[in-house]
Design an enzyme around this catalytic site. Sequence first.
Site, PDB file in Angstrom:
ATOM      1  CB  THR A  11      -0.948   0.015   1.212  1.00 16.10           C
ATOM      2  OG1 THR A  11      -1.746  -1.168   1.178  1.00 16.10           O
ATOM      3  CG2 THR A  11      -1.850   1.225   1.201  1.00 16.10           C
ATOM      4  CD  GLU A  44      -3.046  -1.724   3.992  1.00 16.03           C
ATOM      5  OE1 GLU A  44      -2.546  -0.649   4.338  1.00 16.03           O
ATOM      6  OE2 GLU A  44      -2.512  -2.518   3.218  1.00 16.03           O
ATOM      7  CE  LYS A  74     -10.380   4.359   9.415  1.00 13.97           C
ATOM      8  NZ  LYS A  74      -9.365   3.579  10.041  1.00 13.97           N
TER       9      LYS A  74
END
Length: 101
Positions: A11, A44, A74
């Site tokens: 990532t 992630e 989130k």
Amino acid sequence: IVRIAVVGGGTAGHMAASHFSTHLPSHDLFHIHDSRTPAIGVGEGTFPTFPKWIKTITGLGFSELKKQCDVTKKGGIQFEGWGKKHELFRHDFKGEYAYHI
């Protein structure tokens, strides 16, 4: 001539290469990673600065990222098992949101 090497295909490596190619397009970028190495496969999380950053890099908003990458919004983070003193740590983003990828 400025040359930039990003080593790693995780990532962080892909984010760094994307950032450099967008913001420093006149530089030579070498992204060195083994495409045969599979992704770890864990989700992630990000912080509230990420939605604006990814939109700048890709031009994609939440609905497009939801379709293509199955992201969810989130509103905070929580870490468990941080030792005896901090067994649980929670941080709410207070009206902002980030993505879980």
